[in-house]
Design an enzyme around this catalytic site. Structure first.
Site, PDB file in Angstrom:
ATOM      1  N   ILE A  52      44.685  45.679 -21.445  1.00 48.54           N
ATOM      2  CA  ILE A  52      44.005  44.632 -22.316  1.00 48.54           C
ATOM      3  C   ILE A  52      45.147  43.664 -22.868  1.00 48.54           C
ATOM      4  O   ILE A  52      44.866  42.375 -22.802  1.00 48.54           O
ATOM      5  CB  ILE A  52      43.410  45.322 -23.387  1.00 48.54           C
ATOM      6  CG1 ILE A  52      42.206  46.217 -22.914  1.00 48.54           C
ATOM      7  CG2 ILE A  52      42.881  44.199 -24.442  1.00 48.54           C
ATOM      8  CD1 ILE A  52      41.441  47.030 -23.724  1.00 48.54           C
ATOM      9  N   SER A 105      55.661  52.566 -22.515  1.00 47.10           N
ATOM     10  CA  SER A 105      55.594  54.005 -22.241  1.00 47.10           C
ATOM     11  C   SER A 105      54.251  54.323 -21.217  1.00 47.10           C
ATOM     12  O   SER A 105      54.090  55.305 -20.701  1.00 47.10           O
ATOM     13  CB  SER A 105      55.130  54.877 -23.671  1.00 47.10           C
ATOM     14  OG  SER A 105      54.275  54.192 -24.369  1.00 47.10           O
ATOM     15  N   TYR A 119      42.130  60.735 -30.589  1.00 47.82           N
ATOM     16  CA  TYR A 119      42.203  59.299 -30.467  1.00 47.82           C
ATOM     17  C   TYR A 119      41.073  58.535 -31.064  1.00 47.82           C
ATOM     18  O   TYR A 119      41.652  57.463 -31.751  1.00 47.82           O
ATOM     19  CB  TYR A 119      42.173  59.196 -28.655  1.00 47.82           C
ATOM     20  CG  TYR A 119      41.607  57.729 -28.607  1.00 47.82           C
ATOM     21  CD1 TYR A 119      42.608  56.552 -28.761  1.00 47.82           C
ATOM     22  CD2 TYR A 119      40.112  57.361 -28.175  1.00 47.82           C
ATOM     23  CE1 TYR A 119      42.145  55.316 -28.374  1.00 47.82           C
ATOM     24  CE2 TYR A 119      39.995  56.286 -28.021  1.00 47.82           C
ATOM     25  CZ  TYR A 119      41.013  55.264 -27.842  1.00 47.82           C
ATOM     26  OH  TYR A 119      40.612  53.925 -27.476  1.00 47.82           O
ATOM     27  N   TYR A 129      35.741  47.903 -29.198  1.00 44.55           N
ATOM     28  CA  TYR A 129      35.800  47.564 -27.816  1.00 44.55           C
ATOM     29  C   TYR A 129      34.564  48.445 -27.363  1.00 44.55           C
ATOM     30  O   TYR A 129      34.428  49.715 -27.373  1.00 44.55           O
ATOM     31  CB  TYR A 129      36.749  47.728 -26.898  1.00 44.55           C
ATOM     32  CG  TYR A 129      38.045  47.051 -27.315  1.00 44.55           C
ATOM     33  CD1 TYR A 129      38.017  45.911 -28.205  1.00 44.55           C
ATOM     34  CD2 TYR A 129      39.171  47.421 -26.862  1.00 44.55           C
ATOM     35  CE1 TYR A 129      39.273  45.292 -28.440  1.00 44.55           C
ATOM     36  CE2 TYR A 129      40.563  46.918 -27.139  1.00 44.55           C
ATOM     37  CZ  TYR A 129      40.475  45.793 -28.012  1.00 44.55           C
ATOM     38  OH  TYR A 129      41.649  45.153 -28.146  1.00 44.55           O
ATOM     39  N   ASN A 183      40.628  59.079 -15.809  1.00 44.84           N
ATOM     40  CA  ASN A 183      39.580  59.514 -16.463  1.00 44.84           C
ATOM     41  C   ASN A 183      38.404  58.632 -16.294  1.00 44.84           C
ATOM     42  O   ASN A 183      37.329  58.902 -16.603  1.00 44.84           O
ATOM     43  CB  ASN A 183      40.017  60.194 -17.871  1.00 44.84           C
ATOM     44  CG  ASN A 183      40.891  61.028 -17.887  1.00 44.84           C
ATOM     45  OD1 ASN A 183      41.008  61.964 -17.094  1.00 44.84           O
ATOM     46  ND2 ASN A 183      41.705  60.806 -18.683  1.00 44.84           N
TER      47      ASN A 183
HETATM   48  C1  UD1 Z   1      35.753  56.983 -22.723  1.00 45.36           C
HETATM   49  C2  UD1 Z   1      36.039  57.739 -23.893  1.00 45.36           C
HETATM   50  C3  UD1 Z   1      36.331  56.550 -24.981  1.00 45.36           C
HETATM   51  C4  UD1 Z   1      37.277  55.711 -24.739  1.00 45.36           C
HETATM   52  C5  UD1 Z   1      36.843  54.869 -23.480  1.00 45.36           C
HETATM   53  C6  UD1 Z   1      38.145  54.094 -23.087  1.00 45.36           C
HETATM   54  C7  UD1 Z   1      35.073  59.885 -23.755  1.00 45.36           C
HETATM   55  C8  UD1 Z   1      33.878  60.881 -24.034  1.00 45.36           C
HETATM   56  N1  UD1 Z   1      34.972  58.738 -24.183  1.00 45.36           N
HETATM   57  O1  UD1 Z   1      34.553  56.299 -22.895  1.00 45.36           O
HETATM   58  O2  UD1 Z   1      36.451  57.517 -26.317  1.00 45.36           O
HETATM   59  O3  UD1 Z   1      37.323  54.637 -25.935  1.00 45.36           O
HETATM   60  O4  UD1 Z   1      36.645  55.851 -22.689  1.00 45.36           O
HETATM   61  O5  UD1 Z   1      37.681  53.187 -22.117  1.00 45.36           O
HETATM   62  O6  UD1 Z   1      36.150  60.461 -22.974  1.00 45.36           O
HETATM   63  N2  UD1 Z   1      31.849  58.889 -15.486  1.00 45.36           N
HETATM   64  C9  UD1 Z   1      31.461  59.583 -14.169  1.00 45.36           C
HETATM   65  N3  UD1 Z   1      32.389  59.904 -13.637  1.00 45.36           N
HETATM   66  C10 UD1 Z   1      33.776  59.751 -14.045  1.00 45.36           C
HETATM   67  C11 UD1 Z   1      33.910  58.861 -14.948  1.00 45.36           C
HETATM   68  C12 UD1 Z   1      32.976  58.965 -16.011  1.00 45.36           C
HETATM   69  O7  UD1 Z   1      30.226  59.814 -13.932  1.00 45.36           O
HETATM   70  O8  UD1 Z   1      34.574  60.113 -13.013  1.00 45.36           O
HETATM   71  C13 UD1 Z   1      30.694  58.693 -16.276  1.00 45.36           C
HETATM   72  C14 UD1 Z   1      30.537  59.088 -17.688  1.00 45.36           C
HETATM   73  O9  UD1 Z   1      29.986  60.030 -17.956  1.00 45.36           O
HETATM   74  C15 UD1 Z   1      29.914  58.104 -18.691  1.00 45.36           C
HETATM   75  C16 UD1 Z   1      30.335  56.522 -17.691  1.00 45.36           C
HETATM   76  O10 UD1 Z   1      30.901  56.989 -16.506  1.00 45.36           O
HETATM   77  O11 UD1 Z   1      28.667  58.003 -18.266  1.00 45.36           O
HETATM   78  C17 UD1 Z   1      31.676  55.916 -18.357  1.00 45.36           C
HETATM   79  O12 UD1 Z   1      32.729  56.918 -18.482  1.00 45.36           O
HETATM   80  P1  UD1 Z   1      34.201  56.382 -18.831  1.00 45.36           P
HETATM   81  O13 UD1 Z   1      34.572  55.338 -18.219  1.00 45.36           O
HETATM   82  O14 UD1 Z   1      35.155  57.558 -18.984  1.00 45.36           O
HETATM   83  O15 UD1 Z   1      33.863  55.862 -20.575  1.00 45.36           O
HETATM   84  P2  UD1 Z   1      33.235  56.536 -22.062  1.00 45.36           P
HETATM   85  O16 UD1 Z   1      33.069  57.861 -21.755  1.00 45.36           O
HETATM   86  O17 UD1 Z   1      32.349  55.499 -22.237  1.00 45.36           O
END
Ligand code: UD1
Length: 337
Positions: A12, A34, A150, A178, A199
């Protein structure tokens, strides 16, 4: 204005640096590298045609930070620096509380010592907690059932800023919550460069599209949503970056909170499909169990930022996916490419 951008070498931060220059401001980047690289700063300089100053520094080095604020003639701060991996924060809570809180307190002390009274802080929609019903409004209760360290550090910093502004009538603080940033600068020169296997959904899908990972795991298709997969409010990182500029331009004494989201909800399958169209690559996926802690749907009520900051997200999901693909395909190894 001369702006200190903490975490300015990150995803960002680099886009915000470009948006600041485009709006006529002068960013000064501070980053401890980092989770980022000096190459990112070099690309910001290339894109802006400016020798944007860069200081490699941990914000907890308060004397050095105070000297930078004074010597650079800083007028306002955009504070993005911090640890941000949700799972890691559960495993290493003391590191997260220590780093995120101590660095912010050090920054606020350094600002006070050098007479800087304006700050824009990067928070997250996670602070609305598990009980919240979308669309999330700034007036909704926040901080109650935030499920990981976090998110808690972000909410604690929001409170520190509100208390500091209540005690010091000159302090001007704006908190930006955000939603889910995606996309990259349209040049393809800067973008998200995760150090490990991502992730988050968008960087994961991109690595599948480019052939680095075999398939996307969709975390559950039995939610009460139109296609059964999770709904999120994805917004283009350049829209998010411009939101910081709008917040900066409208700072006033006191503390304020704004959502930065598009106000629209997109499902996991819709996002995968948009990346498939943008990349022209097959994106295999399989549906697996829900990820613990995931909400079925999170999206913003984005009207307050529109009314008071004159800001709203303008770019589409398809545009974000096309811009991400340009970055990923031209830089398959990120800034190491
Ligand atoms: C996550 C964090 C949030 C953080 C944000 C930063 C969690 C529970 N929340 O949000 O605290 O501020 O990232 O960007 O970790 N999904 C899949 N497969 C994957 C990855 C994600 O199906 O491999 C789905 C998830 O279930 C969700 C959506 O995609 O429905 C978005 O996930 P993600 O990008 O990780 O964001 P958040 O969960 O909204």
């Amino acid at each position: 204005m001369k702006i200190l951008l903490t975490g300015g070498a990150g995803y960002i931060g680099t886009h915000t640096a470009v948006a600041l220059v485009e709006a006529g401001h002068d960013p000064v980047i501070v980053d401890d590298l980092s989770n980022s690289s000096e190459e990112a700063v070099r690309r910001v300089r290339e894109l802006t045609g400016r020798q944007v100053p860069f200081h490699e520094l941990d914000l907890r080095q308060q004397d050095a930070l105070t000297a930078i604020l004074r010597e650079e003639g800083i007028e306002a701060v955009i504070h993005l620096a911090g640890l941000k991996a949700v799972g890691e924060s559960v495993a290493q809570p003391l590191r997260y509380y220590g780093t995120n809180l101590e660095s912010t307190l050090s920054l606020l002390e350094a600002m006070r010592a050098s007479g800087v009274e304006r700050i824009v802080f990067s928070s997250t929609a996670t602070v609305y907690g598990a009980h919240a019903t979308p669309p999330f409004r700034e007036s909704d209760q926040a901080g109650v059932d935030v499920s990981h360290p976090y998110g808690k550090t972000k909410f604690m910093i929001e409170q520190i800023l509100a208390d500091a502004a209540a005690a010091d009538p000159a302090l001007q603080a704006t908190v930006l919550r955000y939603f889910n940033p995606i996309g990259a600068h349209p040049s393809g020169r800067i973008g998200e460069d995760p150090a490990q296997i991502p992730n988050n959904l968008a960087p994961f899908v991109l690595q599948v599209a480019v052939g680095k990972l075999p398939l996307v795991r969709v975390f559950g298709n039995d939610y009460d949503t139109p296609d059964g997969t999770g709904l999120r409010d994805y917004l283009h990182v350049m829209d998010l970056a411009e939101g910081h500029v709008a917040a900066l331009d409208r700072l006033e004494p006191g503390s304020r909170v704004y959502n930065l989201g598009s106000g629209t909800a997109t499902s996991v399958l819709e996002l995968i499909e948009s990346f498939r169209r943008a990349s022209g690559q097959p994106i295999p996926y399989e549906v697996v169990a829900r990820r613990p802690g995931d909400d079925p749907a999170t999206f913003a009520d984005a009207s307050l930022a529109a009314q008071e900051l004159g800001w709203s997200a303008k770019r589409s999901i398809d545009e974000a996916c096309a811009d991400s693909w340009r970055w990923q395909s031209q830089n398959p190894r990120g800034y190491a490419s």
